[in-house]
Design a protein around this motif. Structure first.
Motif, mmCIF file in Angstrom:
data_model
loop_
_atom_site.group_PDB
_atom_site.id
_atom_site.type_symbol
_atom_site.label_atom_id
_atom_site.label_comp_id
_atom_site.label_asym_id
_atom_site.label_seq_id
_atom_site.Cartn_x
_atom_site.Cartn_y
_atom_site.Cartn_z
ATOM 1 N N ASP A 15 -10.265 13.612 50.241
ATOM 2 C CA ASP A 15 -10.701 14.509 51.308
ATOM 3 C C ASP A 15 -10.074 14.087 52.632
ATOM 4 O OD1 ASP A 15 -12.314 15.782 49.450
ATOM 5 O OD2 ASP A 15 -14.102 14.663 49.988
ATOM 6 N N SER A 16 -9.688 15.065 53.429
ATOM 7 C CA SER A 16 -9.039 14.754 54.708
ATOM 8 C C SER A 16 -9.941 15.116 55.879
ATOM 9 C CB SER A 16 -7.705 15.496 54.816
ATOM 10 O OG SER A 16 -7.909 16.888 54.722
ATOM 11 N N GLY A 17 -9.759 14.384 56.990
ATOM 12 C CA GLY A 17 -10.536 14.639 58.196
ATOM 13 C C GLY A 17 -10.192 15.986 58.801
ATOM 14 N N ILE A 18 -11.166 16.579 59.499
ATOM 15 C CA ILE A 18 -10.976 17.886 60.140
ATOM 16 C C ILE A 18 -11.013 17.691 61.645
ATOM 17 C CG2 ILE A 18 -11.845 20.223 60.382
ATOM 18 C CD1 ILE A 18 -13.264 19.842 57.699
ATOM 19 N N SER A 19 -9.940 18.053 62.310
ATOM 20 C CA SER A 19 -9.891 17.908 63.765
ATOM 21 C C SER A 19 -10.343 19.192 64.448
ATOM 22 C CB SER A 19 -8.479 17.554 64.220
ATOM 23 O OG SER A 19 -7.600 18.615 63.941
ATOM 24 N N GLY A 20 -10.850 19.036 65.671
ATOM 25 C CA GLY A 20 -11.171 20.173 66.518
ATOM 26 C C GLY A 20 -12.524 20.816 66.287
ATOM 27 N N LEU A 21 -13.370 20.257 65.418
ATOM 28 C CA LEU A 21 -14.704 20.823 65.235
ATOM 29 C C LEU A 21 -15.573 20.473 66.435
ATOM 30 C CD1 LEU A 21 -15.430 20.027 61.479
ATOM 31 C CD2 LEU A 21 -14.683 22.188 62.473
ATOM 32 N N ARG A 22 -16.463 21.378 66.802
ATOM 33 C CA ARG A 22 -17.346 21.157 67.947
ATOM 34 C C ARG A 22 -18.547 20.324 67.501
ATOM 35 N NH1 ARG A 22 -20.387 26.022 70.764
ATOM 36 N NH2 ARG A 22 -20.821 26.239 68.559
ATOM 37 N N VAL A 23 -18.805 19.222 68.204
ATOM 38 C CA VAL A 23 -19.926 18.334 67.913
ATOM 39 C C VAL A 23 -20.869 18.385 69.114
ATOM 40 C CG1 VAL A 23 -20.629 15.974 67.391
ATOM 41 C CG2 VAL A 23 -18.423 16.827 66.561
ATOM 42 N N THR A 24 -22.131 18.745 68.870
ATOM 43 C CA THR A 24 -23.122 18.861 69.935
ATOM 44 C C THR A 24 -24.305 17.960 69.624
ATOM 45 O OG1 THR A 24 -22.500 21.177 70.243
ATOM 46 C CG2 THR A 24 -24.560 20.466 71.255
ATOM 47 N N LEU A 25 -24.726 17.182 70.609
ATOM 48 C CA LEU A 25 -25.882 16.312 70.495
ATOM 49 C C LEU A 25 -26.890 16.802 71.528
ATOM 50 C CD1 LEU A 25 -26.609 13.750 68.870
ATOM 51 C CD2 LEU A 25 -25.806 12.417 70.818
ATOM 52 N N THR A 26 -28.069 17.260 71.067
ATOM 53 C CA THR A 26 -29.083 17.820 71.953
ATOM 54 C C THR A 26 -30.332 16.958 71.899
ATOM 55 O OG1 THR A 26 -28.238 20.036 71.484
ATOM 56 C CG2 THR A 26 -30.409 19.895 72.499
ATOM 57 N N GLN A 58 -34.400 10.631 70.630
ATOM 58 C CA GLN A 58 -34.228 11.434 69.420
ATOM 59 C C GLN A 58 -33.327 12.627 69.737
ATOM 60 O OE1 GLN A 58 -35.757 10.779 66.398
ATOM 61 N NE2 GLN A 58 -36.502 8.883 67.285
ATOM 62 N N TYR A 59 -32.392 12.926 68.823
ATOM 63 C CA TYR A 59 -31.421 13.988 69.053
ATOM 64 C C TYR A 59 -31.215 14.836 67.802
ATOM 65 C CZ TYR A 59 -30.172 11.548 73.321
ATOM 66 O OH TYR A 59 -30.204 10.966 74.563
ATOM 67 N N THR A 60 -30.786 16.063 68.035
ATOM 68 C CA THR A 60 -30.295 16.924 66.967
ATOM 69 C C THR A 60 -28.780 16.941 67.084
ATOM 70 O OG1 THR A 60 -32.269 18.305 67.012
ATOM 71 C CG2 THR A 60 -30.292 19.263 66.017
ATOM 72 N N LEU A 61 -28.106 16.588 65.992
ATOM 73 C CA LEU A 61 -26.649 16.607 65.930
ATOM 74 C C LEU A 61 -26.228 17.865 65.190
ATOM 75 C CD1 LEU A 61 -23.816 15.180 66.058
ATOM 76 C CD2 LEU A 61 -24.372 14.288 63.791
ATOM 77 N N GLN A 62 -25.328 18.642 65.779
ATOM 78 C CA GLN A 62 -24.819 19.838 65.119
ATOM 79 C C GLN A 62 -23.297 19.838 65.170
ATOM 80 O OE1 GLN A 62 -26.966 23.416 65.461
ATOM 81 N NE2 GLN A 62 -25.195 24.718 65.197
ATOM 82 N N LEU A 71 -16.183 26.811 59.206
ATOM 83 C CA LEU A 71 -17.025 26.133 58.228
ATOM 84 C C LEU A 71 -17.873 27.167 57.491
ATOM 85 C CD1 LEU A 71 -18.345 23.089 60.286
ATOM 86 C CD2 LEU A 71 -16.335 23.214 58.799
ATOM 87 N N ALA A 72 -18.189 26.892 56.224
ATOM 88 C CA ALA A 72 -19.056 27.793 55.464
ATOM 89 C C ALA A 72 -20.445 27.842 56.105
ATOM 90 C CB ALA A 72 -19.139 27.339 54.015
ATOM 91 N N ALA A 73 -20.881 26.731 56.688
ATOM 92 C CA ALA A 73 -22.164 26.668 57.395
ATOM 93 C C ALA A 73 -22.112 25.494 58.358
ATOM 94 C CB ALA A 73 -23.311 26.477 56.405
ATOM 95 N N PRO A 74 -22.762 25.613 59.529
ATOM 96 C CA PRO A 74 -22.798 24.471 60.440
ATOM 97 C C PRO A 74 -23.612 23.333 59.819
ATOM 98 C CG PRO A 74 -24.092 26.295 61.327
ATOM 99 C CD PRO A 74 -23.471 26.761 60.053
ATOM 100 N N LEU A 75 -23.292 22.127 60.221
ATOM 101 C CA LEU A 75 -24.020 20.950 59.764
ATOM 102 C C LEU A 75 -25.001 20.558 60.856
ATOM 103 C CD1 LEU A 75 -24.163 18.462 57.765
ATOM 104 C CD2 LEU A 75 -22.753 17.337 59.476
ATOM 105 N N GLN A 76 -26.249 20.287 60.476
ATOM 106 C CA GLN A 76 -27.239 19.867 61.462
ATOM 107 C C GLN A 76 -28.092 18.755 60.867
ATOM 108 O OE1 GLN A 76 -29.071 22.948 63.811
ATOM 109 N NE2 GLN A 76 -31.028 21.898 63.733
ATOM 110 N N THR A 77 -28.354 17.709 61.672
ATOM 111 C CA THR A 77 -29.182 16.590 61.243
ATOM 112 C C THR A 77 -29.846 15.968 62.458
ATOM 113 O OG1 THR A 77 -29.217 14.598 59.866
ATOM 114 C CG2 THR A 77 -27.350 14.831 61.372
ATOM 115 N N GLN A 78 -30.863 15.158 62.216
ATOM 116 C CA GLN A 78 -31.563 14.449 63.281
ATOM 117 C C GLN A 78 -31.076 13.012 63.310
ATOM 118 O OE1 GLN A 78 -33.850 16.276 65.210
ATOM 119 N NE2 GLN A 78 -33.004 17.906 63.942
#
Length: 108
Positions: A15-26, A58-62, A71-78
């Protein structure tokens, strides 16, 4: 963040890394005035990302699609940022549903 090219749901050497994806920490904490509550960055050429100056809490990472990778779906985790920082997150696999195609421009 890596592309799950063999769709097994696990990060693999192939698997290869994906560049340019938006990462948000709220922030999920009650906000204090003059303290940032949302932090944003993008993944680099190997799919890694980094944010500096994030307060404890505590943060939500998306992780979302970009202009060039859908992406087929955004990734979200705490996650928790503690005195020793964020513990190492495991590489995350995502399913890419579309990529932009760039064609050379030919002028006549």
């Amino acid at each position: 963040v890596v592309e799950d090219s063999n769709t097994n749901g696990q990060p693999d050497e192939s698997d290869s890394g994906i560049s340019g994806l938006r990462v948000t920490l709220t922030s999920n904490n009650v906000q204090v005035s003059a303290v940032a509550t949302v932090f944003e960055t993008q993944t680099d050429a190997i799919g890694a990302w980094r944010m500096d100056g994030v307060p404890l809490g505590q943060y939500t990472l998306q992780i979302d699609s970009s202009a060039t990778v859908q992406l087929a779906a955004p990734l979200q985790t705490q996650l928790t940022v503690a005195a020793r920082g964020v513990q190492q997150l495991q590489p995350t696999s995502v399913t890419v549903s579309a990529r932009a195609i760039f064609l050379p421009m030919i002028q006549r």
